[in-house]
Design a protein around this motif. Structure first.
Motif, PDB file in Angstrom:
ATOM      1  N   HIS A   4       0.811  -1.213   0.000  1.00 62.20           N
ATOM      2  CA  HIS A   4       0.000   0.000   0.000  1.00 62.20           C
ATOM      3  C   HIS A   4       0.851   1.274   0.000  1.00 62.20           C
ATOM      4  CE1 HIS A   4      -3.672  -2.236   0.396  1.00 62.20           C
ATOM      5  NE2 HIS A   4      -3.262  -2.829   1.502  1.00 62.20           N
ATOM      6  N   TRP A  41       2.028   4.798  -6.189  1.00 60.08           N
ATOM      7  CA  TRP A  41       1.166   4.429  -7.317  1.00 60.08           C
ATOM      8  C   TRP A  41       0.988   5.563  -8.313  1.00 60.08           C
ATOM      9  CZ3 TRP A  41       0.603  -0.451  -8.018  1.00 60.08           C
ATOM     10  CH2 TRP A  41       0.615  -1.322  -6.926  1.00 60.08           C
ATOM     11  N   LYS A  42       0.974   6.800  -7.833  1.00 59.88           N
ATOM     12  CA  LYS A  42       0.855   7.923  -8.769  1.00 59.88           C
ATOM     13  C   LYS A  42       2.011   7.915  -9.757  1.00 59.88           C
ATOM     14  CE  LYS A  42      -1.582  11.235  -5.800  1.00 59.88           C
ATOM     15  NZ  LYS A  42      -1.554  12.594  -5.239  1.00 59.88           N
ATOM     16  N   GLN A  91       1.701   5.028 -12.301  1.00 59.33           N
ATOM     17  CA  GLN A  91       0.733   5.269 -13.367  1.00 59.33           C
ATOM     18  C   GLN A  91       1.249   6.296 -14.366  1.00 59.33           C
ATOM     19  OE1 GLN A  91      -2.998   5.186 -10.436  1.00 59.33           O
ATOM     20  NE2 GLN A  91      -3.623   5.120 -12.560  1.00 59.33           N
ATOM     21  N   ARG A 130     -11.163  13.712 -11.417  1.00 61.78           N
ATOM     22  CA  ARG A 130     -10.053  13.138 -10.656  1.00 61.78           C
ATOM     23  C   ARG A 130     -10.578  12.277  -9.511  1.00 61.78           C
ATOM     24  NH1 ARG A 130      -5.054  15.134 -11.847  1.00 61.78           N
ATOM     25  NH2 ARG A 130      -4.993  16.981 -13.195  1.00 61.78           N
ATOM     26  N   CYS A 131      -9.795  11.278  -9.141  1.00 64.86           N
ATOM     27  CA  CYS A 131     -10.130  10.412  -8.021  1.00 64.86           C
ATOM     28  C   CYS A 131     -10.003  11.196  -6.722  1.00 64.86           C
ATOM     29  CB  CYS A 131      -9.202   9.200  -8.007  1.00 64.86           C
ATOM     30  SG  CYS A 131      -9.382   8.123  -6.573  1.00 64.86           S
ATOM     31  N   HIS A 188      -9.377  10.093  -3.849  1.00 68.85           N
ATOM     32  CA  HIS A 188      -8.403   9.489  -2.922  1.00 68.85           C
ATOM     33  C   HIS A 188      -6.967   9.756  -3.348  1.00 68.85           C
ATOM     34  CE1 HIS A 188      -6.015   6.224  -1.039  1.00 68.85           C
ATOM     35  NE2 HIS A 188      -6.856   6.393  -0.027  1.00 68.85           N
ATOM     36  N   CYS A 189      -6.640   9.431  -4.618  1.00 68.75           N
ATOM     37  CA  CYS A 189      -5.250   9.577  -5.075  1.00 68.75           C
ATOM     38  C   CYS A 189      -5.019  10.846  -5.874  1.00 68.75           C
ATOM     39  CB  CYS A 189      -4.839   8.359  -5.901  1.00 68.75           C
ATOM     40  SG  CYS A 189      -5.727   8.201  -7.471  1.00 68.75           S
ATOM     41  N   HIS A 221     -11.135   5.240  -7.705  1.00 67.39           N
ATOM     42  CA  HIS A 221     -10.708   4.030  -8.394  1.00 67.39           C
ATOM     43  C   HIS A 221     -11.118   2.809  -7.557  1.00 67.39           C
ATOM     44  CE1 HIS A 221      -7.638   6.887 -10.130  1.00 67.39           C
ATOM     45  NE2 HIS A 221      -8.050   6.280 -11.223  1.00 67.39           N
ATOM     46  N   CYS A 244      -8.419   2.234  -5.065  1.00 68.22           N
ATOM     47  CA  CYS A 244      -8.456   3.264  -4.018  1.00 68.22           C
ATOM     48  C   CYS A 244      -9.619   3.014  -3.057  1.00 68.22           C
ATOM     49  CB  CYS A 244      -8.576   4.650  -4.647  1.00 68.22           C
ATOM     50  SG  CYS A 244      -7.111   5.187  -5.554  1.00 68.22           S
ATOM     51  N   GLN A 298      -8.503   0.397  -0.690  1.00 68.06           N
ATOM     52  CA  GLN A 298      -7.550   0.939   0.273  1.00 68.06           C
ATOM     53  C   GLN A 298      -8.256   1.803   1.311  1.00 68.06           C
ATOM     54  OE1 GLN A 298      -4.194   2.693  -1.625  1.00 68.06           O
ATOM     55  NE2 GLN A 298      -3.135   3.171   0.272  1.00 68.06           N
TER      56      GLN A 298
END
Length: 553
Positions: free
Chosen positions: A16, A20-21, A24, A505-506, A508-509, A540, A543, A546
C-alpha cells in the motif's frame, strides 16, 4: 530510469505504500510514446519502448493490481484454486513477472455459462492468477501499438468506445441514403481463430510472441480431463479480447477496396458482430463472398442462421430493417413536411429504438423478479427493481425510446397490481392502491413513503456523439476524453455527476479517472443507505479497497 534496482528493493516492504501515482504516470508516458511512434511508422522505436515497458517495475505492479484488485472477476479461481492474494503475495508476484524467458503457462479451467435465448452454453477459460497478471502486463505493452492501427469503425473491446458509438455510426451512414445491409456475426469467433495466422498478424517482439503462443496452446481442464486446443483464444483471459480484435483487423479495409468505387461500403464491427452497409444489392452479395474468403484465412466463418441481407427502408426477403446489439434500426416513409425528399418523392426518417427481442427479454426478467419477491415487503421489491430499471433505461437513453418507456411503465403498473393482489387477496383494489401507491409531486408512485420505484419515462433521451475514428485514449488529448467520460451513456448518472463535481479526478489519489478505469462510489460515513451527494465521492476500485482497509485497521 525511475525503475532502478535500488528503488525496487525500497518498494518491497509494503504494497500500500508504493508510489502508485508515479507508477501510473510512468506507464502512461511510455504507452503514449508507443502510440505516437506507431502512428508515425517508427517501428524500431515501438519495439524498443515495448521491451522497456515489459521490464518496468511500474508496469508489473500495475498489472498485478489490475488482476487482484480492479477486475470484476478477481475472485474467480483458476486450476490452482487461488482466488485472492494478500499484499505480500502481490509484491512477490510482481517480482516474479520479470522472468519473461522462464515463464510457463499453466492450464486454464473451463467453465460454462448459458447463452441468452438458446440452450447452448458459452465456454470460458479461467487462467491462474499469475498468468492473468502476465497477460495484463503484455496487454499494457501491445494495446497502445494496436490502438494506433485499428480501423475507425471497430468498437468492441476497445478503451473509450461503446455500443452507442457503433449505433451512432450506423445512423450517420444511413440517415441521408437508404442502404442494403448484410447483418451477420462470426460463428464461435473466440474458439476458432487460427493460432499461426494470429501470431503472424500480431508480429510482436520475441518475448511477447513466445508468451502469447504459450497461452494459446495451454491445456484446458474440462470436467477433470486435460485437453490441448488446436485453435481459438480462450474467453475469460485478460488479453483474449485484444487478440480477437487483432485477428479481425483488416476486414474493413479489404471490403472497402472490394466495393463499388462511387459508393464505398461501410463496415461497422462490434467484437464479432458486424454489419456491412452498401447501396447496391449485387455489391452486398459480392462483399459477403469477399468477407467469407478473408475470414477463412483466419479459420473463421459467418454463422448461417444469423446471416441475412435486408434493406433499411424497403422490404427485402420479407424483412425491413435489422436488429443490432439490442437496437432495431429501420427507416420509415414520411411526407415531405417531416423530412427531406428522396429522388423528388416523399422521403424517409431513420428511427432507432429498442428491439422487440430486447423488450421481451427485459419483460421476462421483470416477471422473474416479481415471482421471486411475491412474499417480500415492498421495500425489498423496490430495491430489486430500481437497479434493473435504471440500467435498462440508461442503455436505451440515446435512441427513440420515449414511447417504449411509457409502455414499460404501463406494463409495470399491471405487474405491481398483481403483486399487491397476491399479498392481500381479501382486500379491495382501493385499499391496495392506497397501501402501496403514494402521491408525490404531480403523480402517484409505487412507494412506501421513503423508497420510490423509478419510472422508465423519467429517463431523458440525450443524443450520443460518436467517438472520432482517429482518436484513442493514448493520444494524450485529456480534454476530449474527459468531456466524453462526463457524457458516457454506459456510466450511471450518479457516476457522471460525481465526475463533473470532482473535475475528473479520483478523490483518494488525485489522479485523472480515465475511460479504462474501474470506478466505485464511496460512502464517506460508511452508511450505504445515506446516498446524499454530500456523502458520496468517486474513487478508483483499488483506491476504494484501500480506503476501506484503512478504516478497519
Amino acid at each position: 530510469m525511475a525503475d532502478g534496482g535500488k528503488r525496487k528493493r525500497r518498494y518491497t516492504e509494503d504494497w500500500h505504500s508504493l508510489p502508485w501515482k508515479k507508477f501510473q504516470r510512468n506507464v502512461r508516458r511510455l504507452q503514449q510514446r508507443i502510440y505516437r511512434a506507431e502512428r508515425r511508422g517508427d517501428w524500431k522505436r515501438v519495439r524498443s519502448l515495448q521491451r522497456l515497458l515489459l521490464r518496468s517495475w511500474s508496469a508489473r505492479c500495475l498489472a498485478v493490481r489490475q488482476v487482484t484488485q480492479d477486475n470484476r472477476g478477481k475472485h474467480t479461481p483458476g486450476v490452482d484454486g487461488v482466488a485472492s492474494l494478500k499484499p505480500k503475495q502481490r509484491l512477490a508476484l510482481a517480482n516474479t513477472l520479470r522472468k519473461l524467458t522462464e515463464w510457463t503457462a499453466a492450464p486454464i479451467r473451463r467453465m460454462y455459462i448459458p447463452k441468452p435465448r438458446t440452450i447452448e452454453k458459452r465456454g470460458l477459460g479461467i487462467p491462474v492468477m499469475a498468468d492473468r497478471a502476465m497477460q495484463a502486463l503484455v496487454k499494457l505493452t501491445l494495446e497502445p501499438e494496436w490502438e494506433a492501427k485499428f480501423e475507425p469503425n471497430s468498437y468492441g473491446f476497445r478503451p473509450g468506445r461503446s455500443v452507442h458509438d457503433a449505433i451512432e455510426a450506423i445512423f450517420n451512414a444511413i440517415c441521408l441514403k437508404p442502404k442494403y445491409v448484410l447483418d451477420t456475426d462470426i460463428e464461435k469467433c473466440f474458439d476458432r481463430i487460427d493460432h499461426e495466422a494470429l501470431l503472424r498478424k500480431l508480429n510482436a517482439i520475441q518475448p511477447v510472441t513466445r508468451l502469447v503462443r504459450a497461452w494459446l496452446k495451454a491445456g484446458i481442464v474440462d470436467e477433470g480431463e486435460l485437453l490441448y486446443p488446436e485453435a481459438g483464444t480462450p474467453q475469460g483471459g485478460v488479453i483474449s479480447p485484444l487478440l480477437a480484435n487483432v485477428a479481425l483487423h483488416g476486414l474493413e479495409a479489404v471490403l472497402a477496396q472490394a466495393g463499388p468505387r462511387k459508393y464505398r461500403p461501410i463496415v461497422i464491427r462490434y467484437a464479432d458482430d458486424l454489419v456491412i452497409l452498401c447501396v447496391n444489392l449485387g455489391a452486398s452479395i459480392k462483399l459477403k463472398e469477399v468477407a467469407e474468403e478473408w475470414l477463412a484465412k483466419m479459420g473463421l466463418r459467418f454463422k448461417p442462421s444469423k446471416t441475412r441481407i435486408t434493406h433499411t427502408w424497403k422490404e427485402h426477403e420479407g424483412m425491413v430493417g435489422f436488429d443490432f446489439l439490442g437496437f432495431n434500426v429501420r427507416q420509415y416513409g414520411v411526407n415531405k413536411h417531416h423530412t427531406r425528399t428522396y429522388r423528388g418523392k416523399p422521403g424517409f426518417k431513420t428511427i432507432i429504438q429498442p428491439s422487440k427481442e430486447a423488450i421481451k427479454r427485459h419483460q421476462d426478467k421483470i416477471q422473474g423478479v416479481i415471482r421471486q419477491y411475491r412474499g417480500a415487503p415492498q421495500v425489498a421489491l423496490i430495491a430489486a427493481f430500481n437497479p434493473i430499471v435504471r440500467g435498462w433505461t440508461q442503455y436505451y437513453s440515446t435512441c427513440v425510446a420515449k414511447r417504449t418507456f411509457s409502455t414499460m411503465d404501463y406494463l409495470m403498473s399491471h405487474k405491481l397490481a398483481q403483486w399487491a393482489h397476491y399479498r392481500h387477496p381479501c382486500k379491495t383494489k382501493g385499499w391496495r392502491f392506497r397501501r402501496y401507491w403514494k402521491w408525490q409531486k404531480t403523480r402517484m408512485n409505487f412507494s412506501d413513503g421513503k423508497n420510490t420505484l423509478i419510472c422508465y419515462a423519467d429517463t431523458p433521451i440525450v443524443r450520443h456523439v460518436k467517438v472520432r475514428g482517429d482518436k484513442s485514449p493514448y493520444d494524450g488529448d485529456w480534454l476530449y476524453w474527459s468531456e466524453r467520460l462526463g457524457r458516457d451513456p454506459t456510466k450511471p448518472k450518479r457516476v457522471t455527476r460525481l465526475l463533473k463535481r470532482q473535475k475528473g479526478r479520483c478523490a483518494h489519489c488525485g489522479l485523472r479517472l480515465v475511460v479504462e478505469d474501474v470506478m466505485e462510489v464511496h460512502h464517506q460515513d460508511s452508511d450505504r443507505n445515506n446516498n446524499r451527494y454530500a456523502n458520496l465521492v468517486l474513487l478508483h476500485a483499488h483506491c476504494h479497497d484501500q480506503a476501506h482497509s484503512k478504516r478497519y485497521q
